[in-house]
Design an enzyme around this catalytic site. Structure first.
Site, PDB file in Angstrom:
ATOM      1  N   LYS A 218     102.406  -0.122   1.814  1.00  0.00           N
ATOM      2  CA  LYS A 218     101.251   0.033   0.928  1.00  0.00           C
ATOM      3  C   LYS A 218     101.610   1.169  -0.016  1.00  0.00           C
ATOM      4  CE  LYS A 218      96.657   1.807   0.358  1.00  0.00           C
ATOM      5  NZ  LYS A 218      95.362   2.236   0.899  1.00  0.00           N
TER       6      LYS A 218
ATOM      7  N   GLY B 194      87.286   7.073  -0.219  1.00  0.00           N
ATOM      8  CA  GLY B 194      86.401   7.907   0.597  1.00  0.00           C
ATOM      9  C   GLY B 194      85.008   8.130   0.048  1.00  0.00           C
TER      10      GLY B 194
ATOM     11  N   ALA C 154      89.610   0.487  -1.082  1.00  0.00           N
ATOM     12  CA  ALA C 154      88.944   1.782  -1.357  1.00  0.00           C
ATOM     13  C   ALA C 154      87.557   1.624  -1.957  1.00  0.00           C
ATOM     14  CB  ALA C 154      89.781   2.674  -2.264  1.00  0.00           C
ATOM     15  N   GLY C 155      86.663   2.472  -1.478  1.00  0.00           N
ATOM     16  CA  GLY C 155      85.314   2.559  -2.019  1.00  0.00           C
ATOM     17  C   GLY C 155      84.246   1.833  -1.216  1.00  0.00           C
TER      18      GLY C 155
ATOM     19  N   SER D 162      87.646   4.752   5.896  1.00  0.00           N
ATOM     20  CA  SER D 162      86.563   5.725   6.105  1.00  0.00           C
ATOM     21  C   SER D 162      85.234   5.086   6.454  1.00  0.00           C
ATOM     22  CB  SER D 162      86.361   6.582   4.858  1.00  0.00           C
ATOM     23  OG  SER D 162      87.576   7.085   4.397  1.00  0.00           O
TER      24      SER D 162
END
Lengths: 66, 254
Positions: free
Chosen positions: B97, B158, B184-185, B207
């Site tokens: 990644k 995050g 992400a997000g 997260s």
């Protein structure tokens, strides 16, 4: 001779190899990779890669992240 | 396997890729990973501790989950390439990644360093999954460079702000010929479902699960969210209308 392993200085005997450095650092042998002076050294070459004084060894492993 | 996710010829039964960052401990992480149903999970590469263990690596091995090493923390192509080479050696996988960020405050991908690193890693035989901005032009570039998957962000890492530019994500998905992974997000399960409804092939999150009050339960929610979104995307939603359209015929009294 002085070598730096993961930011810490160690005194190793002349002619010491990368494998000796890993042993001195008490690194696990599985799941780690090693860079010598910024270049990756494959596992099968640890035993015959001799260190020179002031060598910088980085031993990395997988940690939680991402 | 019904409706598998296929990346670089490899089939996955789950469309949820998880991260391992942020978990309070390995037990909580293990419970969350099992509940998520994931088959591919990211790990970061860091200096080994003297006499330290390899806990997360052993955990993934035991659970039969493929590790996806990342280049998190890298700010330049050179750093990312070296980290990928170390990961390949340590984890015996050529999957990476690729993540190259511009600064700590935004953690947004640096397009210049990212494309440079992607080109070098593809050339060196890596299977590159590139974390990128929600920019259709950059997504196209990464695909042309030979990335195996393109992974646009929904919002910064995050933040849990969900998908801030759904139209861009939809555009990226609509013309991609490699898998698109929303990375992400994600804040909650509806964000994951929305990503899939927009046409994404998979969702990558960390997260949102590991920092949830109950990570195991949130992992199960994300699994359901991804499944629901995927089913909805394949089912085809009704068109949006301005005025109401009755679902029952006529009126009761003639």
């Amino acid at each position: 001779m002085n070598v730096t392993i993961n930011g810490q200085r160690y005194e190793l005997e002349e002619g010491a190899t990368l494998a000796d450095a890993l042993e001195r650092f008490q690194s696990p042998s599985r799941g780690v990779a090693v860079a010598l002076d910024g270049a990756v050294v494959p596992r099968d070459r640890w035993r015959d890669t001799e260190l020179t004084t002031a060598a910088t060894v980085e031993i990395v492993t997988a940690v939680q992240g991402g | 396997m019904d409706d598998p996710l296929v990346i670089a010829g490899h089939e996955f039964g789950s469309r949820l890729i998880t991260g391992t960052g942020g978990a309070a401990n390995l037990t909580a992480l293990e419970q969350a990973l099992i509940a998520s149903g994931t088959e591919l999970t990211t790990v970061a590469m860091r200096r080994a501790d003297a006499d330290g263990g390899t806990g997360v690596f052993d955990l993934l091995r035991r659970l039969g989950i493929a590790p996806l090493p990342n280049t998190a923390g890298c700010r330049s192509a050179a750093e990312a390439v070296l980290t990928a080479q170390l990961a390949r050696e340590a984890l015996e996988t050529n999957w990476i990644k690729l993540e190259v960020v511009i600064d700590e405050e935004t953690l947004l991908p640096d397009p210049v360093e990212l494309t440079d690193a992607a080109e070098q890693l593809v050339e060196q035989g890596f299977v590159v999954l590139a974390y990128t901005n929600d920019d259709p032009a950059l997504a196209t570039r990464l695909e042309q460079l030979g990335c195996a998957a393109v992974m646009p962000l929904g919002s910064p890492i995050g933040t849990g702000l969900g998908i801030r530019n759904p139209h861009n994500i939809e555009m990226i998905c609509s013309r991609a010929s490699v898998p698109i992974v929303l990375d992400a997000g994600i804040g909650t399960a509806s964000d994951a479902a929305f990503a899939m409804e927009l046409g994404c092939d998979a969702v990558l999150l960390a997260s949102a699960v590991t920092r949830a009050h109950d990570p195991e339960r949130m992992a199960a929610a994300m699994r359901s969210g991804v499944d629901a979104g995927r089913l909805a995307a394949r089912a085809g939603r009704i068109p949006r209308r301005y005025w109401a359209e009755a679902s029952s015929p006529g009126r009761p009294m003639g």
